[in-house]
Design an enzyme around this catalytic site. Structure first.
Site, short mmCIF file in Angstrom:
data_model
loop_
_atom_site.label_atom_id
_atom_site.label_comp_id
_atom_site.label_asym_id
_atom_site.label_seq_id
_atom_site.Cartn_x
_atom_site.Cartn_y
_atom_site.Cartn_z
N PHE A 77 -2.69 9.82 12.09
CA PHE A 77 -3.14 8.60 11.40
C PHE A 77 -2.36 7.37 11.85
CE2 PHE A 77 -4.73 11.80 8.43
CZ PHE A 77 -6.01 11.31 8.24
N GLY A 78 -1.04 7.51 12.01
CA GLY A 78 -0.23 6.36 12.39
C GLY A 78 -0.47 5.96 13.83
N VAL A 126 6.17 15.55 23.89
CA VAL A 126 7.41 14.79 24.10
C VAL A 126 8.57 15.64 23.60
CG1 VAL A 126 8.63 12.66 23.60
CG2 VAL A 126 6.14 12.65 23.76
N GLU A 185 -4.73 22.05 -4.31
CA GLU A 185 -6.06 22.14 -3.70
C GLU A 185 -6.32 23.54 -3.17
OE1 GLU A 185 -6.37 17.41 -2.52
OE2 GLU A 185 -5.93 18.83 -0.95
N ASP A 223 4.81 9.90 8.67
CA ASP A 223 5.60 10.98 8.07
C ASP A 223 6.95 11.19 8.76
OD1 ASP A 223 3.48 11.40 6.41
OD2 ASP A 223 3.05 13.44 7.07
N ALA A 241 -1.64 9.51 4.24
CA ALA A 241 -2.39 8.94 5.35
C ALA A 241 -2.45 7.40 5.29
CB ALA A 241 -3.79 9.54 5.39
C1 LIG Z 1 -2.85 20.01 4.27
C2 LIG Z 1 -2.59 18.53 4.13
C3 LIG Z 1 -3.31 17.79 3.23
C4 LIG Z 1 -3.07 16.42 3.09
N1 LIG Z 1 -3.83 15.72 2.20
C5 LIG Z 1 -3.66 14.38 2.11
C6 LIG Z 1 -4.50 13.60 1.26
O1 LIG Z 1 -5.36 14.13 0.56
N2 LIG Z 1 -4.31 12.25 1.24
C7 LIG Z 1 -3.36 11.63 2.02
O2 LIG Z 1 -3.26 10.42 2.00
N3 LIG Z 1 -2.55 12.35 2.81
C8 LIG Z 1 -2.67 13.70 2.89
N4 LIG Z 1 -1.86 14.43 3.71
C9 LIG Z 1 -0.75 13.74 4.41
C10 LIG Z 1 -1.24 13.02 5.66
O3 LIG Z 1 -2.05 13.87 6.44
C11 LIG Z 1 -0.02 12.53 6.44
O4 LIG Z 1 0.72 11.67 5.63
C12 LIG Z 1 -0.44 11.81 7.72
O5 LIG Z 1 -1.12 12.72 8.57
C13 LIG Z 1 0.77 11.23 8.43
O6 LIG Z 1 0.34 10.61 9.62
P1 LIG Z 1 1.28 10.59 10.90
O7 LIG Z 1 0.56 9.78 11.92
O8 LIG Z 1 2.65 10.22 10.52
O9 LIG Z 1 1.37 12.11 11.39
P2 LIG Z 1 0.22 13.12 11.79
O10 LIG Z 1 -1.10 12.69 11.29
O11 LIG Z 1 0.72 14.46 11.39
O12 LIG Z 1 0.17 13.03 13.38
C14 LIG Z 1 1.22 13.44 14.19
C15 LIG Z 1 0.66 13.66 15.60
O13 LIG Z 1 1.75 13.80 16.49
C16 LIG Z 1 1.51 14.86 17.39
N5 LIG Z 1 2.82 15.36 17.80
C17 LIG Z 1 3.77 15.90 17.02
N6 LIG Z 1 4.87 16.17 17.74
C18 LIG Z 1 4.60 15.80 19.01
C19 LIG Z 1 5.34 15.84 20.23
N7 LIG Z 1 6.59 16.30 20.29
N8 LIG Z 1 4.74 15.40 21.35
C20 LIG Z 1 3.47 14.92 21.33
N9 LIG Z 1 2.73 14.86 20.21
C21 LIG Z 1 3.29 15.30 19.06
C22 LIG Z 1 0.70 15.85 16.57
O14 LIG Z 1 -0.07 16.70 17.40
C23 LIG Z 1 -0.18 14.92 15.72
O15 LIG Z 1 -1.40 14.62 16.35
C24 LIG Z 1 -2.07 15.80 3.87
C25 LIG Z 1 -1.33 16.56 4.79
C26 LIG Z 1 -1.58 17.91 4.92
C27 LIG Z 1 -0.79 18.73 5.92
#
Ligand SMILES: Cc1cc2nc3c(=O)[nH]c(=O)nc-3n(C[C@H](O)[C@H](O)[C@H](O)COP(=O)(O)OP(=O)(O)OC[C@H]3O[C@@H](n4cnc5c(N)ncnc54)[C@H](O)[C@@H]3O)c2cc1C
Length: 420
Positions: free
Chosen positions: A14-15, A79, A170, A299, A315
């Protein structure tokens, strides 16, 4: 374009995806790195784990999402380390340099120092996790149908979910729904409706981030659909066929983990102080102290609002931070001062099985069907970038209306008993 500054974004969640989109068409060269080739809509993962949606319904290939962004290159790469001094990233193969960096590698679950429990109690983070959970749940019923030993049969029909946050609630709700409705009449020896579904929470109440009255309503809704809710219960041991809560043993062949958060291990390679969950504390503009060219979002980071409270791992937080980080990168590169991040909280919600939910939207507390409809609307709205959005909604609505999960109840065969 080759002489434009190089911005590297790590993570297409998402970020990261929102940061990359905000940089599309701007005077920068962007490289988006992810170890998977798709963006995953994690809020609907449990629907895949419980056979209500297909894996492809909630994943979108990063290349096609960013097809039109000519200045954005997508690379499938893991990475492994960040070298802040040299402004370089070490990848699974090779290295890449940057002028500005946005780190958005997300977080996983924490087993509180008991990493060995993970084999017995998988958590839900990736598509592979969701499909593995689906496999374990469906095969537990199949094995129970063939099991002659009464105690073993009961262990196969016992499902324990650890963690009473939104994901645990859930999952437990959906498991109850599968046993009580979806497959209720499909077996001849066992009675799936007698499956035991236990939700274990260490704190005093489920959905602790919600107001107390909504937690209580969620608990009652769960109990109504057959979930045994155990609050104030700490898991002390997990094995292949049991969970211990202190001296109490619950025999269960399926244990799912939805407790604790641990930031991406990539955070540790930065060499900066981290919080207890391994997250990177960031400045008001989302950069890290001493490195104004590096932004950490979603996150993987911890951002404190003006009252000092950390923002939740949601998200919308990651999405808004992705946009702000992209804007701050452009400001910095053009010599303008960066801007502080402000989170616009549009509400939080969690579903409880079929057609019930709790939500806080604009300070108003909702529960029951109306909260569930709000939840459905918001999640559909957020599925932006998914061309099959309408199809997903239709499939889902049909699954709910007909209690059917159809072909999604098919899974791979039983491995060995010890592999579970
Ligand atoms: C089961 C579940 C249900 C959820 N339900 C909700 C909800 O209902 N509402 C809500 O708002 N939030 C919900 N969340 C939380 C939400 O999904 C997270 O807060 C959000 O995804 C955070 O976004 P992000 O970009 O920080 O990380 P992420 O979306 O987790 O993205 C991280 C990305 O980095 C990549 N990555 C990781 N490490 C590496 C590396 N070393 N090298 C290259 N790529 C890498 C991963 O493949 C991934 O694509 C839920 C989470 C889960 C697990």
């Amino acid at each position: 374009m080759a002489d434009h500054p190089h911005v590297v974004v790590v993570g297409g969640g998402f970020g990261g995806l929102n940061a990359a989109r905000a940089l599309a068409g701007r005077p920068v060269r962007v490289t988006l790195l992810d170890r998977r080739n798709h963006h995953l809509f994690q809020p609907l993962l449990y629907q895949v784990a419980t056979a209500a949606l297909n894996a492809s319904d909630i994943a979108a290939p990063l290349r096609s999402v960013l097809r039109r962004a000519q200045n954005v290159t997508v690379l499938l790469a893991e990475v492994q380390r960040v070298d802040l001094a040299a402004r370089r990233l070490m990848l699974d193969r090779g290295e890449i340099g940057y002028d500005a960096l946005i780190l958005a590698a997300g977080a996983g679950h924490s087993y509180f120092g008991h990493e060995d429990w993970e084999a017995f109690a998988p958590s839900l983070k990736t598509l592979e996790d969701a499909l593995e959970i689906r496999r374990r749940v469906l095969l537990a019923y199949e094995a129970a149908e063939r099991e002659a030993d009464g105690a073993e049969q009961q262990a196969l029909l016992t499902f324990v979910v650890v963690g009473g946050g939104p994901t645990g609630v859930e999952l437990a709700g959906a498991l109850a729904e599968i046993s009580r409705q979806t497959i209720a009449r499909d077996f001849r020896v066992i009675d799936p409706t007698r499956a035991r579904i236990v939700l274990v929470e260490g704190g005093a109440r489920v959905l602790a981030a919600f107001p107390e009255s909504l937690s209580e309503r969620a608990r009652r809704s769960l109990e109504r659909i057959g979930v045994e809710v155990r609050t104030g219960a700490i898991v002390t041991r997990v094995t292949a066929d049991a969970v211990w809560l202190g001296s109490e043993q619950i025999r269960a062949r399926t244990v799912l983990w939805a407790a604790g958060v641990a930031a991406s291990p990539l955070a540790r390679t930065l060499g900066v102080p981290l919080d207890r969950a391994g997250r990177v504390p960031v400045e008001a503009d989302l950069s890290i102290p001493g490195h104004p060219e590096v932004f950490v979002i979603g996150d993987m980071s911890v951002f404190r609002d003006p009252s000092g409270a950390p923002l939740p791992g949601l998200a919308p937080v990651a999405i808004q931070q992705g946009r702000r980080a992209a804007d701050n990168v452009l400001r910095r590169l053009s010599g303008q001062p960066t801007l502080a991040f402000r989170y616009r909280d549009r509400g939080t919600m969690a579903t409880i099985g079929r057609a019930a939910a709790v939500a806080v939207v604009g300070g108003i507390q909702l529960s029951g069907l109306i909260a569930w409809l709000a939840w459905l609307f918001v999640h559909i709205l957020f599925l932006i970038g998914f061309r099959n959005r309408l199809l997903v909604v239709f499939e889902w609505a049909w699954a709910y209306a007909s209690w059917q999960r159809g072909a999604r109840l098919i899974t791979r065969p039983w491995r060995s008993r010890n592999s579970s």
